[in-house]
Design a protein around this motif. Sequence first.
Motif, PDB file in Angstrom:
ATOM      1  N   ARG A  76       0.500  -1.575  -0.352  1.00 24.08           N
ATOM      2  CA  ARG A  76       0.021  -0.045   0.022  1.00 24.08           C
ATOM      3  C   ARG A  76       1.149   1.080   0.045  1.00 24.08           C
ATOM      4  O   ARG A  76       0.612   2.088  -0.860  1.00 24.08           O
ATOM      5  CB  ARG A  76      -1.044  -0.558   1.228  1.00 24.08           C
ATOM      6  CG  ARG A  76      -1.845  -0.912   1.366  1.00 24.08           C
ATOM      7  CD  ARG A  76      -2.968  -0.785   2.107  1.00 24.08           C
ATOM      8  NE  ARG A  76      -2.567  -0.878   3.022  1.00 24.08           N
ATOM      9  CZ  ARG A  76      -2.693  -1.760   4.089  1.00 24.08           C
ATOM     10  NH1 ARG A  76      -3.053  -3.112   3.728  1.00 24.08           N
ATOM     11  NH2 ARG A  76      -2.454  -1.578   5.722  1.00 24.08           N
ATOM     12  N   ASN A  77       1.619   1.366   0.968  1.00 23.70           N
ATOM     13  CA  ASN A  77       2.145   2.463   1.117  1.00 23.70           C
ATOM     14  C   ASN A  77       3.315   2.851  -0.692  1.00 23.70           C
ATOM     15  O   ASN A  77       3.642   3.809  -1.010  1.00 23.70           O
ATOM     16  CB  ASN A  77       4.053   2.453   1.813  1.00 23.70           C
ATOM     17  CG  ASN A  77       3.311   2.157   3.184  1.00 23.70           C
ATOM     18  OD1 ASN A  77       2.218   2.941   3.182  1.00 23.70           O
ATOM     19  ND2 ASN A  77       3.725   1.565   4.146  1.00 23.70           N
ATOM     20  N   TYR A 100       2.437   1.499  -3.361  1.00 22.36           N
ATOM     21  CA  TYR A 100       1.126   2.203  -4.587  1.00 22.36           C
ATOM     22  C   TYR A 100       1.279   3.670  -4.406  1.00 22.36           C
ATOM     23  O   TYR A 100       1.213   4.578  -5.281  1.00 22.36           O
ATOM     24  CB  TYR A 100       0.781   1.236  -4.018  1.00 22.36           C
ATOM     25  CG  TYR A 100      -0.483   0.951  -5.279  1.00 22.36           C
ATOM     26  CD1 TYR A 100      -0.954  -0.221  -6.421  1.00 22.36           C
ATOM     27  CD2 TYR A 100      -1.133   2.023  -5.386  1.00 22.36           C
ATOM     28  CE1 TYR A 100      -1.766   0.089  -6.906  1.00 22.36           C
ATOM     29  CE2 TYR A 100      -2.203   2.088  -6.229  1.00 22.36           C
ATOM     30  CZ  TYR A 100      -2.862   1.082  -7.285  1.00 22.36           C
ATOM     31  OH  TYR A 100      -2.962   1.566  -8.638  1.00 22.36           O
ATOM     32  N   GLN A 101       0.524   3.756  -3.056  1.00 26.27           N
ATOM     33  CA  GLN A 101       0.901   5.232  -3.239  1.00 26.27           C
ATOM     34  C   GLN A 101       1.778   6.027  -2.629  1.00 26.27           C
ATOM     35  O   GLN A 101       1.428   7.267  -3.930  1.00 26.27           O
ATOM     36  CB  GLN A 101       0.200   5.636  -1.773  1.00 26.27           C
ATOM     37  CG  GLN A 101      -0.967   4.976  -0.888  1.00 26.27           C
ATOM     38  CD  GLN A 101      -1.486   5.072   0.425  1.00 26.27           C
ATOM     39  OE1 GLN A 101      -0.334   5.755   0.984  1.00 26.27           O
ATOM     40  NE2 GLN A 101      -3.146   4.883   0.930  1.00 26.27           N
ATOM     41  N   LYS A 102       3.004   5.906  -2.895  1.00 28.90           N
ATOM     42  CA  LYS A 102       4.009   6.736  -3.162  1.00 28.90           C
ATOM     43  C   LYS A 102       4.371   6.710  -4.836  1.00 28.90           C
ATOM     44  O   LYS A 102       4.640   7.948  -5.280  1.00 28.90           O
ATOM     45  CB  LYS A 102       5.225   5.760  -2.750  1.00 28.90           C
ATOM     46  CG  LYS A 102       6.562   6.820  -3.199  1.00 28.90           C
ATOM     47  CD  LYS A 102       7.645   5.718  -2.193  1.00 28.90           C
ATOM     48  CE  LYS A 102       9.202   6.720  -2.888  1.00 28.90           C
ATOM     49  NZ  LYS A 102      10.485   5.485  -2.499  1.00 28.90           N
ATOM     50  N   SER A 134       2.110   6.571  -7.186  1.00 31.94           N
ATOM     51  CA  SER A 134       1.181   7.035  -7.500  1.00 31.94           C
ATOM     52  C   SER A 134       0.866   8.998  -7.466  1.00 31.94           C
ATOM     53  O   SER A 134       0.494   9.458  -8.086  1.00 31.94           O
ATOM     54  CB  SER A 134      -0.624   6.825  -6.572  1.00 31.94           C
ATOM     55  OG  SER A 134      -0.898   5.675  -7.080  1.00 31.94           O
ATOM     56  N   LYS A 135       1.394   9.077  -6.450  1.00 35.69           N
ATOM     57  CA  LYS A 135       1.684  10.632  -6.456  1.00 35.69           C
ATOM     58  C   LYS A 135       2.876  10.949  -7.227  1.00 35.69           C
ATOM     59  O   LYS A 135       2.708  12.110  -8.018  1.00 35.69           O
ATOM     60  CB  LYS A 135       1.864  11.102  -4.920  1.00 35.69           C
ATOM     61  CG  LYS A 135       0.844  10.616  -3.419  1.00 35.69           C
ATOM     62  CD  LYS A 135       1.169  10.943  -2.382  1.00 35.69           C
ATOM     63  CE  LYS A 135       0.087  10.554  -1.431  1.00 35.69           C
ATOM     64  NZ  LYS A 135       0.387  11.099  -0.053  1.00 35.69           N
ATOM     65  N   GLY A 165       1.588  11.279 -10.393  1.00 36.18           N
ATOM     66  CA  GLY A 165       0.216  11.886 -10.682  1.00 36.18           C
ATOM     67  C   GLY A 165      -0.624  12.580 -11.160  1.00 36.18           C
ATOM     68  O   GLY A 165      -1.679  12.378 -11.873  1.00 36.18           O
TER      69      GLY A 165
END
Length: 308
Positions: A261-262, A264-266, A268-269, A272
């Motif tokens: 999750r970490n 993936y978010q990294k 994605s941002k 972005g």
Amino acid sequence: EKSVVLRGLKDNRYKGLPMILGDEMGLGKTLMTIATISALHRKNRTNRFIVVCPASLVNNWAREFDKWLGNVGLPKRVVIKKGGEEGIRQLQALCTIQPSNISEVLIVSYDLFRMKSAILKNVQKVALLVVDEGHRLKNTKGSHTMTALEALPGEARLCITATPIQNNLGDMYTIVNFVCPGVLGDIATFRREYERPITAITNKRKSCTSDQIRKGEQSRLVLDKILQSLMLRRLQKDVLKKLLPPRHVFLLFCRPSLQQRNLYQKISKLHGNADGESAQEVLTALMKLRKICTHPKLLETSQHDKGN
């Protein structure tokens, strides 16, 4: 019931051999064709065979022959990839007045076959002409390709297509008349005896008289018998269910780990703002997200390889 007589056939060695291979994709039409050619070669080791296919499949046919018969196995393969001086020389050698005692298979594209038809019409001792992707022959009346194929002297023809019939009896007639000329009569006879009666009960059955329905059903039965004697048509669902156990599909939903999750978010941002990135950069970002969902180690491995 009409009898099926193969064009120019002087013996019964082709009796029972389907002239149209109409199996669905994945059921081994290429392998069956190679096996047939190999069997005919063993009966007469001086025969020639010709495989006509789209240009994109010439190399594939050559590889399949090498795979199943060996690189140096007989019959000898003559693969024409280009129509230059070397290609013309190979074709002329194949079409010599006195054929050699070595059985040969010519693999050539539709385009080259059509362009060099003046040379190929002189080839001798062709036991079998194979036409791959035979649905290309539909609605080709008067075309140079069909004229060249029909002018080739040979004992029998084999058409390979995964779509032999597509709700058009006229197209079907073209293919059947090519592999076995005359079996359905001329086009006028076919339309009178088969196409019109069958089309009438198919499209306008409610408005047909009982006599028209009877004649249409009778014509359909006769045509089915002729096609069954000429064509092998099998479906994957019918063949595989006899060989494989029933397939069970299970969908498992797994929550991503904290590390996934970490990451993936990294990613994605970081990506972005797709408007400011090239298509290649966006694709690279999507591939990274896919790897994270599979396993974070895949992302680490790709970054390590890039660093090296």
